[in-house]
Motif scaffolding. Structure first.
Motif, mmCIF file in Angstrom:
data_model
loop_
_atom_site.group_PDB
_atom_site.id
_atom_site.type_symbol
_atom_site.label_atom_id
_atom_site.label_comp_id
_atom_site.label_asym_id
_atom_site.label_seq_id
_atom_site.Cartn_x
_atom_site.Cartn_y
_atom_site.Cartn_z
ATOM 1 N N THR A 83 19.559 -2.138 15.668
ATOM 2 C CA THR A 83 19.092 -0.829 16.137
ATOM 3 C C THR A 83 17.622 -0.626 15.797
ATOM 4 N N GLN A 84 16.960 0.195 16.598
ATOM 5 C CA GLN A 84 15.656 0.757 16.238
ATOM 6 C C GLN A 84 15.706 2.211 16.666
ATOM 7 N N CYS A 85 15.704 3.109 15.715
ATOM 8 C CA CYS A 85 15.873 4.532 16.050
ATOM 9 C C CYS A 85 14.588 5.344 15.966
ATOM 10 N N GLU A 86 13.630 4.951 15.131
ATOM 11 C CA GLU A 86 12.386 5.709 15.109
ATOM 12 C C GLU A 86 11.585 5.415 16.378
ATOM 13 N N ALA A 87 11.051 6.409 17.031
ATOM 14 C CA ALA A 87 11.167 7.798 16.686
ATOM 15 C C ALA A 87 12.404 8.438 17.340
ATOM 16 N N GLU A 88 12.683 8.111 18.598
ATOM 17 C CA GLU A 88 13.722 8.839 19.323
ATOM 18 C C GLU A 88 14.738 7.894 19.952
ATOM 19 N N ASN A 102 9.972 -4.303 18.585
ATOM 20 C CA ASN A 102 8.743 -3.759 19.167
ATOM 21 C C ASN A 102 7.586 -3.692 18.188
ATOM 22 N N MET A 103 7.902 -3.472 16.901
ATOM 23 C CA MET A 103 6.831 -3.265 15.934
ATOM 24 C C MET A 103 6.935 -4.294 14.832
ATOM 25 N N GLY A 104 6.328 -3.992 13.685
ATOM 26 C CA GLY A 104 6.414 -4.909 12.543
ATOM 27 C C GLY A 104 7.761 -4.816 11.851
ATOM 28 N N ALA A 105 8.129 -3.613 11.461
ATOM 29 C CA ALA A 105 9.368 -3.450 10.728
ATOM 30 C C ALA A 105 9.731 -1.974 10.654
ATOM 31 N N MET A 106 10.926 -1.692 10.109
ATOM 32 C CA MET A 106 11.416 -0.314 10.082
ATOM 33 C C MET A 106 12.148 -0.035 8.781
ATOM 34 N N GLU A 107 11.817 1.134 8.203
ATOM 35 C CA GLU A 107 12.243 1.471 6.844
ATOM 36 C C GLU A 107 13.611 2.136 6.746
ATOM 37 N N PHE A 115 8.025 0.981 0.248
ATOM 38 C CA PHE A 115 7.391 2.216 -0.251
ATOM 39 C C PHE A 115 7.850 3.447 0.532
ATOM 40 N N HIS A 116 8.202 3.235 1.803
ATOM 41 C CA HIS A 116 8.706 4.369 2.598
ATOM 42 C C HIS A 116 9.960 4.987 1.975
ATOM 43 N N ASN A 117 10.647 4.240 1.114
ATOM 44 C CA ASN A 117 11.864 4.830 0.561
ATOM 45 C C ASN A 117 11.568 6.189 -0.083
ATOM 46 N N LEU A 159 1.844 11.906 7.773
ATOM 47 C CA LEU A 159 2.260 12.284 6.413
ATOM 48 C C LEU A 159 2.944 11.102 5.742
ATOM 49 N N LYS A 160 3.834 10.441 6.477
ATOM 50 C CA LYS A 160 4.495 9.283 5.867
ATOM 51 C C LYS A 160 3.715 7.992 6.121
ATOM 52 N N GLU A 161 3.101 7.843 7.292
ATOM 53 C CA GLU A 161 2.463 6.558 7.595
ATOM 54 C C GLU A 161 1.099 6.410 6.911
ATOM 55 N N GLY A 162 0.279 7.437 6.955
ATOM 56 C CA GLY A 162 -1.026 7.333 6.309
ATOM 57 C C GLY A 162 -0.876 7.112 4.809
ATOM 58 N N ILE A 206 -3.256 7.294 13.416
ATOM 59 C CA ILE A 206 -2.206 7.867 12.562
ATOM 60 C C ILE A 206 -2.037 7.026 11.288
ATOM 61 N N TYR A 207 -2.027 5.715 11.444
ATOM 62 C CA TYR A 207 -1.764 4.838 10.296
ATOM 63 C C TYR A 207 -3.024 4.630 9.449
ATOM 64 N N GLU A 208 -4.024 4.014 10.058
ATOM 65 C CA GLU A 208 -5.175 3.553 9.268
ATOM 66 C C GLU A 208 -6.151 4.680 8.945
ATOM 67 N N PRO A 220 8.995 -0.018 28.041
ATOM 68 C CA PRO A 220 7.869 0.917 28.209
ATOM 69 C C PRO A 220 6.945 0.989 26.995
ATOM 70 N N GLU A 221 7.509 0.910 25.807
ATOM 71 C CA GLU A 221 6.673 1.042 24.615
ATOM 72 C C GLU A 221 5.656 -0.105 24.549
ATOM 73 N N ILE A 222 6.122 -1.317 24.812
ATOM 74 C CA ILE A 222 5.222 -2.471 24.786
ATOM 75 C C ILE A 222 4.243 -2.403 25.959
HETATM 76 N N1 ARG Z 1 8.094 3.461 10.664
HETATM 77 C C1 ARG Z 1 7.839 2.112 11.064
HETATM 78 C C2 ARG Z 1 6.774 1.612 10.138
HETATM 79 O O1 ARG Z 1 6.013 1.995 9.573
HETATM 80 C C3 ARG Z 1 7.356 1.938 12.451
HETATM 81 C C4 ARG Z 1 8.366 2.286 13.481
HETATM 82 C C5 ARG Z 1 7.748 2.520 14.780
HETATM 83 N N2 ARG Z 1 8.712 2.509 15.812
HETATM 84 C C6 ARG Z 1 8.427 2.702 17.068
HETATM 85 N N3 ARG Z 1 9.363 2.548 17.930
HETATM 86 N N4 ARG Z 1 7.258 3.022 17.501
HETATM 87 O O2 ARG Z 1 6.497 0.900 9.617
#
Ligand code: ARG
Ligand code: ZN
Length: 878
Positions: free
Chosen positions: A123-128, A264-269, A305-307, A323-326, A385-387, A829-831
């Protein structure tokens, strides 16, 4: 279409109903998985006195089989469904909602929700994505405990995982089995996870500072068991670091990491069950480079660390994503700095930031760290948002000092534990513990664009004073024509031109030491440093103390001086980059005007000093010997001329190689390692220094250098050296050497998808004119697939970073990219929305290229677009 309507921050309302407990049952099958859900629902206290409120749940691509409230099946007129929601017209104050839906994981190519990857379910649930699994209030401010039963075939799906702790398991008829998991920590649906497959694990233990015994597992396909050591070791280091540095301890008995190939991304917490792109977890000396080892370490740490920064304290709504990513990026950057070379980590992060984030902030998709509206939140997992979010947290750390910052962090975790918080909550804690007024500072979160600072300085010999004037300006960005003045902390020193030492500084009669922070809060400010014994060269924005562009009219002598004498390692490196940029700008102009190119001897002499001097940090030296990238140079140009940039940079590289051949050769030979490969800082430093030296020598196709590269490839000692050699050969004009090497490499590693990704990238980033044909050819390769995001990034994404070839004046590069975007718009679509980015930067180029790029954007626009691609294209063409 409703999916194309923006969501606004100012429309935020607490949910009408909350879910306190969620029971899920998955009966897994490829194209018809049954999901049974029982939600314990109650009216939110904020809506207690409202009249009858309907229950509105999110749900997409779900086939509803059953719905009941408190055990009573609903009649058809008691609820309504559209393609995104399910509404139950009347519900009690508190009730049980039962639903049963059918979903089709095998058809899920978007990789959001429940999908299949190499035979496994994940599964990948973030965000929706959770709304593609079951009907639910799929928003981060609804937090529930979860109990999840996973049912699957015993033979093909022997491993069944979800969040929390396994509490029950057993056999079922028809060779099926089940496992039930319970997660006692209330969490939003985006942190839900499920994995089922034929996986193997490596296991280890960690005892927390309070004595909790935690089982650590890394789950992979059997053939990857030998590639998990580094991820496991990194996890343990991260757990310890977070205890020591932030006082944060893990809170379950089990922590799992799973590697999946399609992600789709690097990883999920996800709580207790982090799911990783296999590229972000698997390493082996023969398959992964030093950079990949370091990336794995930082991503493992980031997700861990996201824990706390994300899971225990989560986001109220998706506008608070930073708030969580930065904060978490700032934490992982600090961890990597503590574990490896801190100056190199900073240089790498800032190089990337000034290239890619600055470009984002200057383009049509520029947005603040906290956006105020979005169409598709999936488009906001960005460098901003991140960097930039991490840079702002770093400024807070520097404004408060570590001790107060840590106190603010403790207060934040304590006060907001178990809650869905806002950026105000976080900054409020920092302000509360420090007494600092951060009102002006908050504009960093709402104002998009990169502040530009123009600095001017003058030394008054008669008065022994240095006068520094700073002006700030932020260019308009979409939707934000007028900009306020930001609070910009500028760390600086004044380096004495005679002594070469940092001078003691006095401001307003107060001694501020040899390294200080001045605060720019107005559009223009004047600073006077008195009692200076000698004329200084200013060293400004040390350590990149704020995410801004700073201009100062340095002469080349000043830069050569700072390169030698600045006590700040980061600014020494930056002085070298600025010096190289001045030379590059001359050469770009020469190329455009068709006049002969002449190399600046000051750059040659600076490099000679670097190559022959003593060094205590080889990793920093390797960075100093690295010229600004074509992408970074392009960022500095008013109109990007890709060919002139490429020609100028190649000319500088070759000139340096001709002038300093023996010096480069000596550095190459002095940094050969016999020791067995280890991804540790000293070895990494030696390898990067050696390979930078070799890159200069191969740039002039020196016969000896080519045979050294060939020998390094043949020696097959580790992937860092092999990849570096193969890249140099492939990017040279010597196809007679490159072709056999590529063939051998491709055959040897055809079974390893992550190595094949590298093989694809190396070929399509070559500067030779056949790069585009190679992309087309390789798209037909049996190991390529548009459905695998890593492959798309390795081939198409990498080609789009090949500046001379992607920007071919016949437009064939643009056309290729838009063809792929159109295809991916349907599949993922995300990619697709990410991949289109380079075309959205059309304003930066000459008119001919602008027209070609816009034509491709228009061609994409004519398609039936996903919200993701629609949002990006509309901004790009606005
Ligand atoms: N929260 C995840 C991370 O920092 C990224 C998840 C992004 N997911 C997405 N479908 N855009 O590391
Ligand atoms: Zn994250």
């Amino acid at each position: 279409m409703s999916a194309m309507q923006p969501t606004y921050l100012h429309d935020y309302q607490p949910p009408a109903y909350r879910v306190t407990h969620t029971e899920l049952k998955f009966d897994l099958s490829s194209s018809a998985t049954r999901v049974t859900a029982r939600l314990h629902v109650e009216r939110h206290p904020a809506h207690q006195d409202a009249g009858a409120l309907p229950l509105v749940l999110n749900g997409e691509q779900l086939t509803l089989k059953r719905i009941a409230v408190d055990g009573e099946e609903l009649e058809a007129d008691e609820y309504a469904q559209d393609d995104a929601t399910l509404t139950v017209h009347r519900v009690p104050e508190s009730f049980l909602l039962d639903t049963e839906v059918e979903i089709d994981p095998a058809a899920n190519t978007a990789l959001s929700g429940l999908y299949q990857s190499s035979g496994m379910f994940c599964t990948q649930c973030e965000a929706e994505g959770f709304r593609r699994i079951t009907f639910y209030p799929d928003r981060p401010d609804v937090m529930a405990t979860f109990s999840t039963t996973v049912i699957g075939d015993r033979a093909t799906l022997p491993v069944l995982l979800s969040n929390g702790n396994p509490v029950e398991s057993g056999e079922l008829p028809d060779d099926r089995h089940f496992v039930t998991w319970e997660d006692p920590h209330p969490k939003p649906s985006y942190l839900f996870a499920l994995v089922a497959g034929d996986l193997k694990k490596v296991e280890d233990r960690f005892t927390t500072q309070s004595g909790r015994d935690v089982t650590l597992q890394v789950w992979v396909e059997e053939e990857n068991l030998s590639k998990t050591d580094h991820a496991m070791a990194s996890l343990k280091r991260a757990m310890k670091w977070d205890e020591e540095t932030y006082g944060r301890e893990y809170d379950l008995d089990l922590f799992m990491i799973v590697a999946v190939n399609d992600f789709n991304m690097g990883a999920m917490e996800n709580k207790g069950l982090n799911i990783f792109n296999s590229a972000a977890v698997l390493t082996h000396p023969h398959t992964a480079t030093d950079a990949a080892f370091q990336r794995v370490e930082s991503i493992v740490a980031h997700e861990y660390f996201h824990n706390w920064s994300g899971n225990r304290v989560t986001c109220r709504d998706w506008f608070q994503l930073s708030l969580k990513e930065g904060f978490t990026v700032f934490r992982d950057q600090s961890f990597s700095a503590d574990t490896n070379s801190a100056p190199v980590k900073r240089i790498e992060d800032v190089s990337m930031f000034r290239t890619a984030q600055f470009a984002e902030d200057a383009g049509p998709t520029a947005h603040p760290i906290r956006p105020d509206h979005y169409i598709e939140i999936g488009n906001f997992y960005t460098l901003t948002i991140y960097e930039k979010g991490a840079e702002v947290v770093r400024m807070l750390r520097n404004l408060l000092g570590w001790e107060l910052f840590r106190r603010g962090s403790d207060l934040y975790f304590e006060r907001l534990d178990g809650q869905a918080a806002t950026i105000e909550d976080f900054v409020g804690c920092m302000s509360e513990v420090s007494g600092l007024d951060l009102t002006q500072f908050m504009h960093w979160y709402s104002q998009a664009g990169t502040p530009e600072i123009d600095a001017h300085g003058e030394y008054d010999y008669a008065k022994s004073e240095y006068h520094l004037t700073l002006r700030q300006r932020t260019a308009p960005t979409p939707g934000q024509p007028d900009k306020v003045a930001l609070h910009i902390p500028i760390r600086m020193g004044l380096v004495g031109t005679k002594s070469g030492q940092d001078l003691k500084m006095t401001v307003d009669g107060e001694s501020v030491g040899t390294d200080t922070v001045i605060h720019l809060r107005e559009y223009e400010q004047h600073f006077v440093f008195t009692d200076l014994a000698e004329a200084p060269v200013p060293s400004l924005l040390r350590g990149f103390s704020a995410p801004v562009k700073l201009r100062f009219p340095y002469g080349r002598e000043d830069l050569a001086f700072l390169l030698q004498h600045d006590s700040d390692g980061f600014n020494r490196w930056d002085a070298g980059q600025r010096l190289a940029m001045l030379a590059l700008e001359d050469l770009i102009a020469a190329h455009r005007n068709g006049v002969e190119k002449v190399m600046d001897v000051r750059v040659v002499e600076a490099f000679r000093t670097l190559l022959t001097g003593e060094t205590d940090d080889k990793a920093v030296l390797a960075e100093m010997l690295t010229l600004p990238s074509e992408a970074y140079i392009a960022e500095q140009q008013p109109v990007v001329d890709v060919d002139a940039i490429h020609a100028a940079r190649t000319f500088v590289k070759q000139s340096l190689a001709y002038a300093l051949r023996d010096e480069f050769m000596a550095v190459y030979r002095a940094n050969q390692l016999d020791a067995p490969y280890a991804p540790e800082p000293q070895q990494i430093a030696a390898r990067s220094l050696k390979n930078v030296a070799l890159s200069y020598l191969v740039a002039i196709e020196d016969e000896e250098a080519l045979s050294l590269a060939q020998a390094q490839f043949d020696a097959d000692h580790n992937m860092t050296d092999v990849r570096s050699a193969l890249t140099l050969l492939t990017h040279s004009s010597r196809n007679d050497l490159a072709d056999p090497a590529l063939r051998a490499f491709g055959e040897k590693w055809s079974h390893d998808p992550l190595v094949m990704d590298q093989w694809f990238s190396i070929q399509v980033t070559r500067p030779q004119a056949d790069a585009l044909d190679r992309v087309k050819f390789l798209m037909e390769h049996p190991k390529f697939s548009l459905k695998n995001p890593n492959k798309v990034r390795a081939l198409i994404g990498a080609f789009a970073s090949n500046r001379v070839n992607f920007h071919r004046i016949d437009g064939a590069g643009y056309r290729l990219l838009s063809d792929v975007v159109i295809e991916l718009n349907k599949l993922n679509p995300e990619i697709a929305a990410r991949l289109v980015t380079p075309l959205t930067r059309w304003q930066r180029f000459d008119e001919a290229r602008q027209e070609l790029m816009k034509a491709e954007l228009e061609r994409i626009r004519a398609e039936d677009l996903s919200p993701n691609v629609y949002e990006v294209i509309e901004k790009a063409l606005a």
